[in-house]
Write a protein that holds these residues in place. Structure first.
Motif, PDB file in Angstrom:
ATOM      1  N   LEU A 290       0.830  -1.208   0.000  1.00 22.86           N
ATOM      2  CA  LEU A 290       0.000   0.000   0.000  1.00 22.86           C
ATOM      3  C   LEU A 290       0.862   1.254   0.000  1.00 22.86           C
ATOM      4  O   LEU A 290       0.508   2.255  -0.630  1.00 22.86           O
ATOM      5  CB  LEU A 290      -0.944  -0.016   1.205  1.00 22.86           C
ATOM      6  CG  LEU A 290      -2.010  -1.123   1.195  1.00 22.86           C
ATOM      7  CD1 LEU A 290      -2.890  -1.012   2.433  1.00 22.86           C
ATOM      8  CD2 LEU A 290      -2.874  -1.045  -0.067  1.00 22.86           C
ATOM      9  N   SER A 291       2.003   1.216   0.685  1.00 21.70           N
ATOM     10  CA  SER A 291       2.903   2.376   0.693  1.00 21.70           C
ATOM     11  C   SER A 291       3.515   2.609  -0.687  1.00 21.70           C
ATOM     12  O   SER A 291       3.944   3.725  -0.998  1.00 21.70           O
ATOM     13  CB  SER A 291       4.016   2.182   1.730  1.00 21.70           C
ATOM     14  OG  SER A 291       4.982   1.233   1.296  1.00 21.70           O
TER      15      SER A 291
ATOM     16  N   HIS B 231      -9.444  -1.793 -12.340  1.00 18.45           N
ATOM     17  CA  HIS B 231      -8.608  -1.730 -11.141  1.00 18.45           C
ATOM     18  C   HIS B 231      -8.230  -3.157 -10.766  1.00 18.45           C
ATOM     19  O   HIS B 231      -9.094  -4.023 -10.626  1.00 18.45           O
ATOM     20  CB  HIS B 231      -9.381  -1.080  -9.991  1.00 18.45           C
ATOM     21  CG  HIS B 231      -8.599  -0.986  -8.718  1.00 18.45           C
ATOM     22  ND1 HIS B 231      -7.748   0.059  -8.447  1.00 18.45           N
ATOM     23  CD2 HIS B 231      -8.534  -1.820  -7.645  1.00 18.45           C
ATOM     24  CE1 HIS B 231      -7.187  -0.126  -7.265  1.00 18.45           C
ATOM     25  NE2 HIS B 231      -7.647  -1.256  -6.752  1.00 18.45           N
TER      26      HIS B 231
ATOM     27  N   GLU C 139      -6.546  -3.942   2.443  1.00 16.92           N
ATOM     28  CA  GLU C 139      -5.827  -3.315   3.546  1.00 16.92           C
ATOM     29  C   GLU C 139      -5.643  -4.290   4.710  1.00 16.92           C
ATOM     30  O   GLU C 139      -6.604  -4.853   5.218  1.00 16.92           O
ATOM     31  CB  GLU C 139      -6.560  -2.081   4.038  1.00 16.92           C
ATOM     32  CG  GLU C 139      -5.792  -1.317   5.099  1.00 16.92           C
ATOM     33  CD  GLU C 139      -6.451  -0.005   5.490  1.00 16.92           C
ATOM     34  OE1 GLU C 139      -5.762   0.855   6.071  1.00 16.92           O
ATOM     35  OE2 GLU C 139      -7.655   0.157   5.227  1.00 16.92           O
TER      36      GLU C 139
ATOM     37  N   THR D  74      -6.232  -5.815  -8.118  1.00 17.38           N
ATOM     38  CA  THR D  74      -5.814  -5.985  -6.725  1.00 17.38           C
ATOM     39  C   THR D  74      -5.159  -7.357  -6.581  1.00 17.38           C
ATOM     40  O   THR D  74      -5.625  -8.327  -7.180  1.00 17.38           O
ATOM     41  CB  THR D  74      -7.030  -5.884  -5.777  1.00 17.38           C
ATOM     42  OG1 THR D  74      -7.591  -4.581  -5.867  1.00 17.38           O
ATOM     43  CG2 THR D  74      -6.633  -6.164  -4.331  1.00 17.38           C
TER      44      THR D  74
ATOM     45  N   LYS E 227       8.554  -1.700  -9.246  1.00 13.04           N
ATOM     46  CA  LYS E 227       8.630  -1.181  -7.877  1.00 13.04           C
ATOM     47  C   LYS E 227       9.341  -2.159  -6.932  1.00 13.04           C
ATOM     48  O   LYS E 227       9.441  -1.900  -5.738  1.00 13.04           O
ATOM     49  CB  LYS E 227       7.228  -0.864  -7.359  1.00 13.04           C
ATOM     50  CG  LYS E 227       6.599   0.347  -8.047  1.00 13.04           C
ATOM     51  CD  LYS E 227       5.176   0.592  -7.583  1.00 13.04           C
ATOM     52  CE  LYS E 227       4.609   1.854  -8.227  1.00 13.04           C
ATOM     53  NZ  LYS E 227       3.177   2.080  -7.870  1.00 13.04           N
TER      54      LYS E 227
ATOM     55  N   ASP F 101       4.133  -2.838 -13.235  1.00 17.80           N
ATOM     56  CA  ASP F 101       4.277  -1.854 -12.151  1.00 17.80           C
ATOM     57  C   ASP F 101       4.811  -2.514 -10.889  1.00 17.80           C
ATOM     58  O   ASP F 101       5.705  -1.971 -10.218  1.00 17.80           O
ATOM     59  CB  ASP F 101       2.918  -1.200 -11.884  1.00 17.80           C
ATOM     60  CG  ASP F 101       2.992  -0.103 -10.824  1.00 17.80           C
ATOM     61  OD1 ASP F 101       3.754   0.861 -11.029  1.00 17.80           O
ATOM     62  OD2 ASP F 101       2.306  -0.220  -9.792  1.00 17.80           O
TER      63      ASP F 101
ATOM     64  N   SER G 109     -10.496   4.647 -14.615  1.00 16.69           N
ATOM     65  CA  SER G 109      -9.083   4.942 -14.841  1.00 16.69           C
ATOM     66  C   SER G 109      -8.749   4.777 -16.327  1.00 16.69           C
ATOM     67  O   SER G 109      -9.520   4.170 -17.083  1.00 16.69           O
ATOM     68  CB  SER G 109      -8.211   3.999 -14.012  1.00 16.69           C
ATOM     69  OG  SER G 109      -8.309   2.677 -14.512  1.00 16.69           O
TER      70      SER G 109
ATOM     71  N   SER H  47       1.745   2.093  -3.424  1.00 22.86           N
ATOM     72  CA  SER H  47       0.570   2.283  -4.294  1.00 22.86           C
ATOM     73  C   SER H  47       0.314   1.065  -5.171  1.00 22.86           C
ATOM     74  O   SER H  47      -0.077   1.186  -6.334  1.00 22.86           O
ATOM     75  CB  SER H  47       0.732   3.545  -5.156  1.00 22.86           C
ATOM     76  OG  SER H  47       0.817   4.696  -4.352  1.00 22.86           O
ATOM     77  N   ILE H  48       0.542  -0.126  -4.625  1.00 25.90           N
ATOM     78  CA  ILE H  48       0.183  -1.389  -5.263  1.00 25.90           C
ATOM     79  C   ILE H  48      -1.043  -1.915  -4.531  1.00 25.90           C
ATOM     80  O   ILE H  48      -0.996  -2.150  -3.326  1.00 25.90           O
ATOM     81  CB  ILE H  48       1.335  -2.406  -5.204  1.00 25.90           C
ATOM     82  CG1 ILE H  48       2.566  -1.867  -5.957  1.00 25.90           C
ATOM     83  CG2 ILE H  48       0.905  -3.750  -5.782  1.00 25.90           C
ATOM     84  CD1 ILE H  48       3.800  -2.738  -5.808  1.00 25.90           C
ATOM     85  N   SER H  49      -2.120  -2.098  -5.243  1.00 26.29           N
ATOM     86  CA  SER H  49      -3.389  -2.412  -4.600  1.00 26.29           C
ATOM     87  C   SER H  49      -3.421  -3.818  -4.010  1.00 26.29           C
ATOM     88  O   SER H  49      -3.122  -4.810  -4.697  1.00 26.29           O
ATOM     89  CB  SER H  49      -4.541  -2.258  -5.594  1.00 26.29           C
ATOM     90  OG  SER H  49      -5.778  -2.544  -4.978  1.00 26.29           O
TER      91      SER H  49
END
Length: 244
Positions: free
Chosen positions: A82-83, A169, A90, A171, A145, A141, A164, A85-87
């Motif tokens: 999450l930090s 989206h 939570e 996850t 990362k 992505d 988008s 920005s990879i879904s």
């Protein structure tokens, strides 16, 4: 018992503390195989709890003294994704249950994501070009990362349509066997994609698109993954034959 809870969910502390004694008799069982997954409604909040199977003795010793348990890794990796920005759903908390001084069993809690998984790409690889493109963008992505998923099976990626530029989206879930690398090599990235699917048409389309996005030779990339899958399948078939 050891546990850590996401500060955003500290109000769920009592629920977290009670799980080892209430898991089997409450919530809705949504997955029951090697591990068990239950869905709970906690004050209107849907919470997914994954209880990992009791590991072998050598693994219990390992998780007690030398490395994080699967539950702890799932929590820490999720927070890190999450930090970046990879879904991923939570993380809420993890629990490590100990007996006689040794790790016994782990629980991982996360927010619920009810999106369907991407096995639709395996079943109909030629009918979902935009969805496949969004998925491959997500894979690129992740790797750029520094995150290398430990099990890229299509069932571990969820999707939903959105507004988008990619129109979907994506996850990812089931991340405890993954790892981070400052600069994953081409071989490491392609090897990680071997698990996407054994269905050759879908696999070749996905790997081909991935290679194009990375600027790599498409034929060489696809051939590398196909060869890796075929060697794996032969070893698996030989093992089955030996074991009868």
């Amino acid at each position: 018992m050891k546990s850590e809870i996401n500060p955003r969910y500290i109000h769920l502390q009592n629920f977290v503390d009670s799980l080892p004694s209430t898991f089997d008799t409450s919530g809705e069982l949504i997955y029951d195989a090697r591990n068990k997954v239950r869905l709970f409604n906690v004050d209107g909040l849907p919470v997914v709890v994954k209880r990992y199977k009791v590991p072998m003795l050598h693994q219990r010793i390992d998780y007690s003294f030398f490395r994080p348990s699967k539950a702890k890794r799932a929590y820490l990796f999720g927070m890190r994704l999450l930090s970046l920005s990879i879904s991923t759903p939570e993380p809420i908390a993890y629990i490590e249950e100990y007996r006689r001084g040794l790790f016994y069993q782990g629980y991982f809690l996360s927010a619920f994501c009810g999106d369907p998984d991407l096995r639709i790409l395996r079943e109909e690889p030629n009918k979902h070009e935009e969805l496949m493109s969004a998925f491959v963008h997500f894979l690129v992505d992740m790797h750029e990362k520094g995150f290398v998923h430990g099990d890229t099976n299509l069932s571990n990626f969820l999707y939903r349509a959105d507004a988008s530029p990619m129109k979907y989206h994506i996850t990812t879930i089931d991340i405890n066997r993954s790892h981070f690398s400052s600069a994953p090599s081409k071989k490491e990235c392609l090897k990680s994609l071997m698990r996407i699917t054994h269905e050759r048409i879908a696999m070749k389309k996905i790997i081909g698109e991935y290679a194009r996005m990375r600027g790599w030779n498409v034929d060489m990339s696809v051939d590398y993954v196909v060869d890796s899958i075929e060697r794996f399948e032969k070893r698996k078939a030989m093992k089955r034959k030996i074991l009868g």
